[in-house]
Scaffold this motif. Structure first.
Motif, PDB file in Angstrom:
ATOM      1  N   VAL A 146     -83.948   1.604-104.983  1.00 36.50           N
ATOM      2  CA  VAL A 146     -83.439   0.993-106.205  1.00 36.50           C
ATOM      3  C   VAL A 146     -82.728   2.092-106.996  1.00 36.50           C
ATOM      4  O   VAL A 146     -82.775   3.265-106.611  1.00 36.50           O
ATOM      5  CB  VAL A 146     -84.591   0.366-107.012  1.00 36.50           C
ATOM      6  CG1 VAL A 146     -85.221  -0.783-106.229  1.00 36.50           C
ATOM      7  CG2 VAL A 146     -85.645   1.415-107.361  1.00 36.50           C
ATOM      8  N   PRO A 147     -82.042   1.761-108.098  1.00 33.91           N
ATOM      9  CA  PRO A 147     -81.335   2.807-108.850  1.00 33.91           C
ATOM     10  C   PRO A 147     -82.196   4.014-109.204  1.00 33.91           C
ATOM     11  O   PRO A 147     -81.735   5.163-109.104  1.00 33.91           O
ATOM     12  CB  PRO A 147     -80.871   2.053-110.105  1.00 33.91           C
ATOM     13  CG  PRO A 147     -80.626   0.668-109.618  1.00 33.91           C
ATOM     14  CD  PRO A 147     -81.730   0.412-108.632  1.00 33.91           C
ATOM     15  N   HIS A 148     -83.445   3.784-109.586  1.00 31.26           N
ATOM     16  CA  HIS A 148     -84.326   4.911-109.930  1.00 31.26           C
ATOM     17  C   HIS A 148     -84.531   5.835-108.731  1.00 31.26           C
ATOM     18  O   HIS A 148     -84.572   7.066-108.886  1.00 31.26           O
ATOM     19  CB  HIS A 148     -85.671   4.374-110.423  1.00 31.26           C
ATOM     20  CG  HIS A 148     -86.626   5.428-110.861  1.00 31.26           C
ATOM     21  ND1 HIS A 148     -86.407   6.226-111.964  1.00 31.26           N
ATOM     22  CD2 HIS A 148     -87.816   5.843-110.333  1.00 31.26           C
ATOM     23  CE1 HIS A 148     -87.416   7.073-112.091  1.00 31.26           C
ATOM     24  NE2 HIS A 148     -88.274   6.860-111.125  1.00 31.26           N
ATOM     25  N   THR A 149     -84.645   5.254-107.529  1.00 34.76           N
ATOM     26  CA  THR A 149     -84.784   6.046-106.307  1.00 34.76           C
ATOM     27  C   THR A 149     -83.608   7.003-106.170  1.00 34.76           C
ATOM     28  O   THR A 149     -83.774   8.199-105.875  1.00 34.76           O
ATOM     29  CB  THR A 149     -84.823   5.130-105.066  1.00 34.76           C
ATOM     30  OG1 THR A 149     -85.792   4.116-105.236  1.00 34.76           O
ATOM     31  CG2 THR A 149     -85.118   5.936-103.810  1.00 34.76           C
TER      32      THR A 149
ATOM     33  N   GLY B  63     -81.649  -3.871-106.363  1.00 39.28           N
ATOM     34  CA  GLY B  63     -82.616  -3.801-107.446  1.00 39.28           C
ATOM     35  C   GLY B  63     -82.039  -3.438-108.786  1.00 39.28           C
ATOM     36  O   GLY B  63     -82.772  -3.043-109.694  1.00 39.28           O
ATOM     37  N   GLY B  64     -80.727  -3.572-108.953  1.00 31.93           N
ATOM     38  CA  GLY B  64     -80.097  -3.252-110.228  1.00 31.93           C
ATOM     39  C   GLY B  64     -78.798  -2.507-110.017  1.00 31.93           C
ATOM     40  O   GLY B  64     -78.473  -2.070-108.913  1.00 31.93           O
ATOM     41  N   ARG B  65     -78.060  -2.367-111.096  1.00 34.29           N
ATOM     42  CA  ARG B  65     -76.739  -1.731-111.022  1.00 34.29           C
ATOM     43  C   ARG B  65     -76.871  -0.217-110.909  1.00 34.29           C
ATOM     44  O   ARG B  65     -77.554   0.429-111.694  1.00 34.29           O
ATOM     45  CB  ARG B  65     -75.939  -2.102-112.283  1.00 34.29           C
ATOM     46  CG  ARG B  65     -74.579  -1.435-112.403  1.00 34.29           C
ATOM     47  CD  ARG B  65     -73.790  -2.069-113.541  1.00 34.29           C
ATOM     48  NE  ARG B  65     -74.569  -2.141-114.768  1.00 34.29           N
ATOM     49  CZ  ARG B  65     -74.615  -1.177-115.679  1.00 34.29           C
ATOM     50  NH1 ARG B  65     -73.964  -0.046-115.479  1.00 34.29           N
ATOM     51  NH2 ARG B  65     -75.325  -1.334-116.781  1.00 34.29           N
TER      52      ARG B  65
ATOM     53  N   GLY C   4     -88.505  -0.769-109.772  1.00 32.17           N
ATOM     54  CA  GLY C   4     -87.473   0.228-109.974  1.00 32.17           C
ATOM     55  C   GLY C   4     -86.492  -0.072-111.085  1.00 32.17           C
ATOM     56  O   GLY C   4     -85.667   0.777-111.429  1.00 32.17           O
ATOM     57  N   LYS C   5     -86.557  -1.258-111.666  1.00 29.95           N
ATOM     58  CA  LYS C   5     -85.637  -1.608-112.739  1.00 29.95           C
ATOM     59  C   LYS C   5     -86.155  -1.060-114.072  1.00 29.95           C
ATOM     60  O   LYS C   5     -87.350  -0.833-114.254  1.00 29.95           O
ATOM     61  CB  LYS C   5     -85.468  -3.120-112.821  1.00 29.95           C
ATOM     62  CG  LYS C   5     -84.806  -3.721-111.581  1.00 29.95           C
ATOM     63  CD  LYS C   5     -84.596  -5.219-111.736  1.00 29.95           C
ATOM     64  CE  LYS C   5     -83.941  -5.810-110.491  1.00 29.95           C
ATOM     65  NZ  LYS C   5     -83.707  -7.273-110.618  1.00 29.95           N
ATOM     66  N   ILE C   6     -85.240  -0.842-115.010  1.00 26.97           N
ATOM     67  CA  ILE C   6     -85.629  -0.328-116.319  1.00 26.97           C
ATOM     68  C   ILE C   6     -86.592  -1.297-116.998  1.00 26.97           C
ATOM     69  O   ILE C   6     -86.366  -2.508-117.003  1.00 26.97           O
ATOM     70  CB  ILE C   6     -84.384  -0.109-117.204  1.00 26.97           C
ATOM     71  CG1 ILE C   6     -83.506   1.022-116.629  1.00 26.97           C
ATOM     72  CG2 ILE C   6     -84.783   0.251-118.629  1.00 26.97           C
ATOM     73  CD1 ILE C   6     -82.198   1.215-117.358  1.00 26.97           C
TER      74      ILE C   6
END
Length: 450
Positions: free
Chosen positions: A212-215, A239-241, A437-439
């Motif tokens: 996901v973006p955090h990854t 999982g997100g932008r 993983g999303k904000i």
């Protein structure tokens, strides 16, 4: 079906990297049959199970057993808060539960029927803070697994690693899509910042991972471009932008090393995947969500620009109570995503906001996603926006920087003509994120309001 494991195949199916244990298809199916026999002893009828899972052979075997017996199963993270566990137990009344200690029958009345097509229940949020669950059918699971396997060109030689939780729809889709092609799966509960994760990656010649973006923010900080990963073939993101600068960074790394970087978009309501950017198109289509997955169709609502998806992987509907498990297909393959989008001449879609991610400030309707994108592009830093009809709150990930604060306020004032009294800027060393993983916008808002 991907859950029909061949009992006469001595090829490797599961590799437990933490216990250094290898299980063949045959060995897995033997254990699945034992579990099915146990579940049948609880009840011959279709039952509801709670599977508190992690990325372990035991969790996957329990999952496959539930599918083979045709029980419905709710997947939950093993480390879920006890209060939330009890809330879900009271609401849905499972007939059995599975934990690290194994299966356990619960003495629950079996008076309530469960629809025969219902296979899996998943939470719509990373926290499972409410009782709103997505109802997925056997057909949903199989269709999405086959579609993903097709566009990623998965075959039996692939060997992914479980870089995401099994209870998260994206993580589960990695397992399902590789099971359908009889590939080996490397199991770990370690994250990408762990040395043991990469030790396992090398030891077992992993060919792909998902993030996901955090990854990818973590991998960027770890200088992913300096890693030597000879077995890696492709890596995926959903999982997100993903900020454009990071998309460019990972695309460049992939190009340099002969890998494929595939950006995807999806929702749990669509059993994980809705669209993807073919890796050969990423250079020119960064920022889009790509084209529909095989078997799916995308369109825009002519009046609202809401993205509407149609496909065999669209959920049956939601469940708010045990009573809802009786229900059949309520959506008939059509999902209104809640995302606002636009489409270019090549048929590539771009998310431009959320229907509910708006505030009305000084009479002006402000799209919070637009503000985030504009500031991320301007400052090349992660940005999150919250607020209400009294003020717009801009949150920047990084060290406190008064010069950057002033520039952000000026930028927003120039773009939206908002008086400075309606703006607030905060800095966070690192944004809180949900398990998916999303904000975690709710937590961000709580901290700002505190």
């Amino acid at each position: 079906m991907f859950w029909d494991i061949p009992a006469d195949d001595d090829a490797i199916l599961l590799i437990d990297s933490e216990k250094d244990q290898i299980l063949t298809f045959q060995a897995v199916q033997e254990k699945v049959e034992e579990a099915v026999h146990l579940l049948s002893s609880y009840s011959e009828r279709k039952s509801l199970g709670f599977l508190y899972c992690d990325n372990s052979p035991e969790s996957i075997i329990a999952y496959l057993a539930a599918l083979q017996k045709r029980d419905a199963v709710l997947l939950l993270n093993a480390g879920l808060n006890d209060e939330l566990k009890e809330q879900l137990v009271q609401t849905f009344q499972p007939n059995w539960v599975f934990t690290e200690e194994g299966f356990c029958k619960r003495n629950v009345a079996e008076s309530l029927d469960i629809h025969p097509d219902l296979a899996v229940l998943l939470s719509t949020s990373g926290t499972t803070g409410g009782s709103k669950l997505v109802r997925l059918s056997y057909g949903n699971l199989q269709a999405n697994a086959e579609s993903i396997a097709k566009y990623l060109q998965i075959d039996r030689s692939e060997r992914p690693i479980t870089s995401l939780p099994m209870a998260y729809s994206y993580g589960l889709s990695v397992i399902n899509s590789h099971l359908t092609k009889r590939a080996s799966i490397v199991l770990t509960n370690q994250g990408v910042i762990s040395k043991s994760f990469w030790d396992s990656f090398h030891k077992f010649s992993v060919t792909s991972f998902a993030g996901v973006p955090h990854t990818y923010k973590m991998l960027h900080r770890l200088r992913f471009d300096r890693m030597t990963l000879p077995s890696l073939r492709y890596f995926t993101q959903a999982g997100g932008r993903l900020p454009i600068d990071l998309a460019e960074y990972f695309h460049d790394v992939a190009e340099k090393n002969g890998h494929k970087f595939v950006v995807m978009y999806g929702q749990t309501e669509a059993t994980a995947r809705i669209s993807y950017i073919p890796y050969e198109s990423l250079a020119n289509k960064k920022g889009t969500i790509g084209v529909p997955i095989p078997g799916g169709h995308l369109a825009l609502d002519k009046e609202t620009s809401e993205l509407v998806y149609q496909g065999p992987n669209v959920m049956l509907g939601y469940a708010h109570s045990r009573e809802d498990l009786k229900k059949g297909d309520e959506l008939h393959g059509i999902l209104r995503t809640g995302d606002l989008a636009e489409v270019d001449d090549d048929g590539f879609y771009t998310i431009i906001g959320r229907k509910k991610r708006f505030i009305k400030l000084f009479g002006l309707r402000v799209n919070l996603d637009d503000v985030e994108k504009m500031l991320e592009k301007s400052f090349s830093l992660p940005v999150a926006c919250t607020g209400d009809d009294d003020r717009l709150v801009i949150l920047i990930e990084g060290e406190d920087d008064q010069d950057l604060l002033r520039k952000a306020i000026v930028k927003v004032q120039e773009m939206y003509k908002i008086h400075h009294s309606g703006l607030k800027v905060h800095f966070f060393r690192q944004f809180p994120v949900l398990p998916n993983g999303k904000i975690d916008y709710a937590r961000l808002k709580e901290e700002v309001d505190a």
